[in-house]
Enzyme design. Structure first.
Site, PDB file in Angstrom:
ATOM      1  CG  ASP A  86      -4.961   0.394   3.581  1.00 10.81           C
ATOM      2  OD1 ASP A  86      -4.057   0.814   2.835  1.00 10.81           O
ATOM      3  OD2 ASP A  86      -4.820   0.260   4.816  1.00 10.81           O
ATOM      4  CG  HIS A 212       2.092  -2.078   7.302  1.00 13.92           C
ATOM      5  ND1 HIS A 212       2.581  -2.310   6.041  1.00 13.92           N
ATOM      6  CD2 HIS A 212       1.216  -1.052   7.188  1.00 13.92           C
ATOM      7  CE1 HIS A 212       2.017  -1.464   5.186  1.00 13.92           C
ATOM      8  NE2 HIS A 212       1.192  -0.684   5.862  1.00 13.92           N
TER       9      HIS A 212
END
Length: 314
Positions: A86, A212
């Site tokens: 990621d 996020h």
């Protein structure tokens, strides 16, 4: 021969999700407890799952160590459990993850201008293509048990960087009068199409009102219309980052509009932390980690199962 080769590839699963109007769950880990909780939920529902590790998480667990963990579970359980590097910020770390046997890697130059992002991502795609060709011909003898093909995803549009609980949206991300992320900060269908065309990526993570981390009070709303527009303008599966804090109805709408993979991290971290905290508070004399950490496995499994049910219409 590795069990992996007897099951469908990650590319096939993502294509099926796109065709069927479902999504694959992507969940980040920092340790084996979270990994076990995620895998238990995926097994229970009999759905594929992607394990994500950011650069920081990789450094904590170990790049080769997490690769070995995930591959060992996949082989033992014969279940589609995939591993993603990621948010990877340099070509060196892209190469590191691919060489370690990851199924997928995400390039992240989303904070740079689009051309710099394209150039960086194109370099990663080219390396992945070379590795895929070697593995397909059997020339890469060290790849036994590694994925037959590694995919590359890229992020376009800035949605912040921290997987944590925040007091508010970061100041550098503009908001509209309703407290949602402004249209000017969202990925356009035109930029999305250009990016996919010029990089050759396998999956795209656009900025569509997501962020996020979890925002206290009110999480910004997704722009479902923009998701649908980008899905119509591109020919690759779309990925939703920063899903923590998003309600299940909104998640379902995003999947229906064209999202084929969904990322969670912060919600899992909070569930993990709270479970361990509560157990220790109730059992202050307990010192055996396998006892108080077992509660975190159950807590993570519960969150993951809930999200997977929504993504897969279960």
């Amino acid at each position: 021969m590795c069990y992996y080769y007897s099951m469908k590839t990650l590319r096939q699963y993502t294509q099926e999700a796109r065709e069927n109007g479902t999504a694959i769950g992507h969940f980040n880990i920092s340790n084996i407890e979270a990994l076990n909780g995620i895998v238990k939920a995926a097994q229970k529902l009999n759905v594929p799952v992607v394990i994500g590790v950011s650069e920081g998480e990789r450094d904590f667990i170990g790049v080769n160590q997490v690769s070995a963990l995930v591959r060992s579970l996949r082989q033992k359980l014969n279940h589609p459990i995939f591993l993603n590097a990621d948010h990877t910020y340099s070509f060196e770390r892209v190469k590191e993850a691919i060489d370690a046997g990851f199924d997928m890697v995400i390039t992240d130059h989303a904070g740079a201008d689009i051309q710099a992002n394209i150039d960086f991502t194109r370099q990663a795609v080219q390396y992945a293509k070379e590795v895929n060709e070697r593995r397909a011909t059997g020339a890469d003898k060290d790849a036994l048990g590694y994925p037959a093909e590694v995919l590359v995803e890229a992020e376009i549009g800035y949605i912040g960087k921290s997987s944590k609980v925040m007091d508010g949206v970061p100041a550098e991300i503009p908001l509209d009068e309703h407290g949602n992320i402004a249209l000017s900060a969202l990925t356009t269908p035109e930029d999305a199409a250009k990016f996919v065309r010029e990089t050759g990526i396998d999956l795209l993570a656009p900025a569509v009102g997501n962020i996020h981390g979890i925002v206290k009070g009110a999480q910004p709303k997704l722009n479902i219309e923009r998701i649908a527009q980008i899905a119509a303008s591109t020919d690759v599966p779309l990925v939703l980052h920063g899903a923590s804090g998003i309600g299940n109805d909104e998640l379902a709408a995003a999947v229906k509009a064209g999202i084929s993979m969904v990322h969670y991290n912060t919600e899992l971290r909070v569930a993990y932390r709270n479970a361990v905290r509560d157990y220790i508070a109730e059992n202050p004399n307990e010192v055996a980690p396998y006892k108080f950490l077992a509660t975190s496995v159950d807590a993570v499994e519960k969150v993951v199962e809930e999200k997977l049910r929504v993504m897969n219409h279960l």
